[in-house]
Write an enzyme that holds these catalytic residues in place. Structure first.
Site, PDB file in Angstrom:
ATOM      1  N   HIS A  67       0.830  -1.213   0.000  1.00  0.00           N
ATOM      2  CA  HIS A  67       0.000   0.000   0.000  1.00  0.00           C
ATOM      3  C   HIS A  67       0.862   1.259   0.000  1.00  0.00           C
ATOM      4  O   HIS A  67       0.600   2.213  -0.740  1.00  0.00           O
ATOM      5  CB  HIS A  67      -0.878   0.047   1.268  1.00  0.00           C
ATOM      6  CG  HIS A  67      -1.919  -1.013   1.371  1.00  0.00           C
ATOM      7  ND1 HIS A  67      -2.091  -1.771   2.515  1.00  0.00           N
ATOM      8  CD2 HIS A  67      -2.850  -1.458   0.497  1.00  0.00           C
ATOM      9  CE1 HIS A  67      -3.102  -2.610   2.347  1.00  0.00           C
ATOM     10  NE2 HIS A  67      -3.575  -2.445   1.118  1.00  0.00           N
ATOM     11  N   LYS A 100     -18.415  -5.510   9.300  1.00  0.00           N
ATOM     12  CA  LYS A 100     -17.204  -6.299   9.050  1.00  0.00           C
ATOM     13  C   LYS A 100     -16.228  -6.034  10.186  1.00  0.00           C
ATOM     14  O   LYS A 100     -15.864  -4.885  10.442  1.00  0.00           O
ATOM     15  CB  LYS A 100     -16.603  -5.842   7.709  1.00  0.00           C
ATOM     16  CG  LYS A 100     -15.779  -6.893   6.971  1.00  0.00           C
ATOM     17  CD  LYS A 100     -15.322  -6.332   5.630  1.00  0.00           C
ATOM     18  CE  LYS A 100     -13.864  -6.660   5.361  1.00  0.00           C
ATOM     19  NZ  LYS A 100     -13.327  -5.915   4.194  1.00  0.00           N
ATOM     20  N   ARG A 155      -2.120  -6.270  -7.836  1.00  0.00           N
ATOM     21  CA  ARG A 155      -1.072  -7.268  -7.624  1.00  0.00           C
ATOM     22  C   ARG A 155      -1.225  -8.465  -8.558  1.00  0.00           C
ATOM     23  O   ARG A 155      -0.294  -8.899  -9.191  1.00  0.00           O
ATOM     24  CB  ARG A 155      -1.127  -7.779  -6.178  1.00  0.00           C
ATOM     25  CG  ARG A 155      -0.796  -6.715  -5.133  1.00  0.00           C
ATOM     26  CD  ARG A 155      -1.158  -7.211  -3.759  1.00  0.00           C
ATOM     27  NE  ARG A 155      -2.581  -7.547  -3.733  1.00  0.00           N
ATOM     28  CZ  ARG A 155      -3.173  -8.296  -2.834  1.00  0.00           C
ATOM     29  NH1 ARG A 155      -2.470  -8.825  -1.861  1.00  0.00           N
ATOM     30  NH2 ARG A 155      -4.457  -8.537  -2.890  1.00  0.00           N
ATOM     31  N   SER A 186      -3.007  -7.615   3.410  1.00  0.00           N
ATOM     32  CA  SER A 186      -3.325  -7.420   4.826  1.00  0.00           C
ATOM     33  C   SER A 186      -3.758  -8.731   5.457  1.00  0.00           C
ATOM     34  O   SER A 186      -3.452  -9.000   6.621  1.00  0.00           O
ATOM     35  CB  SER A 186      -4.442  -6.382   4.980  1.00  0.00           C
ATOM     36  OG  SER A 186      -3.990  -5.111   4.577  1.00  0.00           O
TER      37      SER A 186
END
Lengths: 152, 152, 152, 152, 152, 152
Positions: free
Chosen positions: A18, A42, A91, A129
């Site tokens: 990031h 979440k 990615r 992450s």
């Protein structure tokens, strides 16, 4: 008119991938807002306050990078901030397929907001992450995955 | 012998992409049953009754399209209805990989039932029920994502 | 109105994967035309005549399967034959991405013609005509790749 | 120095695809440890004890295949067991993308441990533990998906 | 310092998808150079002059869009023009994988030049120059694939 | 019985990615043969002799790595050399799809020969021989793409 980009995400926690995206995009925009999406349904591993503080420390020497939190649709938040660009890193092709769906639907709803993608540097492309959280939970070495400012 | 196809899904809610697939397939089969899979362990945003009513309204002028609910394995439901075909739409290669796994296992278990795929129209390919739910929760504009008969 | 499908390809040579797709689709359509596309700028390993003869032998007991050759755009050939369907098999996500481009462009040009996909059986999914040609050139064993009617 | 490989997974339950990978890799390594990862935050359908017993029965005639359970990071478990290799099967490109992320992060953290991949046999490529659980829950036929030693 | 982007390609011919990318990116950069790569070992269907004229006509009302031809490595051309950005559109995951390789190698060789990606609009995602050439060769309808300025 | 692996390829030229795969695999096998496939119908940029000399220089300190050339099917060459393993590196999902086809067909023809894959290191994943050739032709900097022993 100034060119403002939103870099939205959970950043739970922010990774070296990031950080690389935001720093490399910093000269393309007049301002980048790293925007922590807060989603009440979440659960996250780290508190919003902690995630925000880490990101502020990382970019404290960048005059045109700000850190905020937001709720609701990203395109509504963009309109509120006068941002015409959403910045995202890519990615893998799985990333791409996911981002394409979101980006094209955003474009259907709001033609004035563009999603702009940069490539993750090859050496950071395996980092996510979710992998960081998994390594962290199991006591592994995080030094090659997250910036020094993220103190776990 | 009549050619019956099942179009299985959660339809939570049905999208413009789903509708396009069924309408375009309508002339290929003698009957298409839009079959709402009811899964007691998976929660949905809209009730089965509401989802069924929306779909019935959408296809009310199509004589060979029916709407039903079912539980259990899709191939068992097909056998019960005398359906030799499962109809599915394909949007992305992620879709394809998922569908291939299901379709090839179905074929291993029951050689008499074929999965038949149509392509999602390019303009609908970013739409998914999960994106629709996300936009809906956040109060976004749904008019380009779902048919008018889905009244939210 | 009868349901006619075109199964277009180079079939240089036809493989066990192709044969499985056509046989499994035979009951879905009133007629399937296995259509060998002849492209003057693309060289083939086997002559059109030989490829056609092999395919005719393979399907000689199927009353609703015919074999033809054609030139030009597949959708134009479909219109000439009164075919509303193009039949294709899908093995991999690379296949899918390729077919989606062709299929969606065909649909943009001619809304009345649908591409219908079946999944290649798992055991045949690694087979392609190009792998067959490579094995053939090098004298390898072809018995698990092509039907007995293809005599090399 | 002996070549030890870990074959990590949930094996909830073990499938014919898993078994094929381990048997085919058995001659490449001096020892393979089929290692059931126990994750306190992820619920499983079958108990660890039952999963372990099934796997032991399957490989009881293979002298160099052992079955164990472990917690924590796979690379830490490898170091504890003196294993320099992690063995994994690859079925689809979605598998590959997932495995690449894990494998490259493992390699970043511990250069001495390599992930070694074998291809799933084509006929087993659609099988996953999650599809097996879904078929099992709905009372479908499992005989082509799992080995006889997995008694459900 | 002005923000200059190169939009490199063969444009043999330019498609509606290309045009949409450039127009949508026009406000992000101070100048975009649509750069026709001339490769002596790769044959094209249309002459460089013709391709250049079409593109100039398309963008004649955009003050910050220029059209040029170049040879050699794209990053060398960028340095010559003082461009710090390469602009590319993304349609599919196959596109993405290809672009990622090129983009990451460019970044390895020249850290000062970034590749910036926009998503192709969903309705244009099946269009490629190679499909256009194929339709053109066979006399098909090109009106939904290329801009009116490309007169074939 | 000794464990011999073939690492087949064109190596036109060998890259840092190839070298990393072979060195990391060196302890897994008793012998690795880097095997340059010579294909009379496919032209190469560098001569077979030059490619072989470069690879020999790179691995001259590795006792169990040999370099050879071969023609014909890779599995036939494996049998001739008594090799039960084919070693391959995986960079992207496009690589994977290609390798899976070849590997599964090889396995259909010869059950005794396994293809064993290692992951390309993240930092080398964008490198391919074809990108190297393109950079070379255009006079770009190759120092991060190929080993010092490849003198161009």
């Amino acid at each position: 008119m100034s060119k403002i980009a939103i870099f939205p995400g959970s950043f739970d926690p922010i990774t070296l991938g990031h950080v690389s995206i935001v720093k490399r995009a910093a000269s393309l925009f007049d301002k980048i807002i790293v925007a922590i999406g807060v989603n009440s349904t979440k659960s996250s591993m780290f508190s919003v306050e902690q995630r925000k503080e880490w990101i502020e420390n990382i970019f404290k020497d960048y005059e045109n990078i700000e850190v905020e939190t937001y709720t609701g649709l990203t395109i509504n938040y963009c309109k509120k901030k006068g941002a015409k660009y959403i910045l995202r890193g890519l990615r893998t092709s799985a990333d791409f397929e996911f981002e394409r769906g979101i980006g094209q639907v955003n474009f259907m709803m709001e033609k004035e907001i563009e999603t702009v993608f940069l490539l993750t540097e090859a050496k950071y492309s395996p980092i996510s992450s979710s992998i960081v959280r998994d390594v962290y939970k199991n006591g592994g070495d995080l030094s090659k995955l997250i910036p020094a400012e993220v103190i776990l």
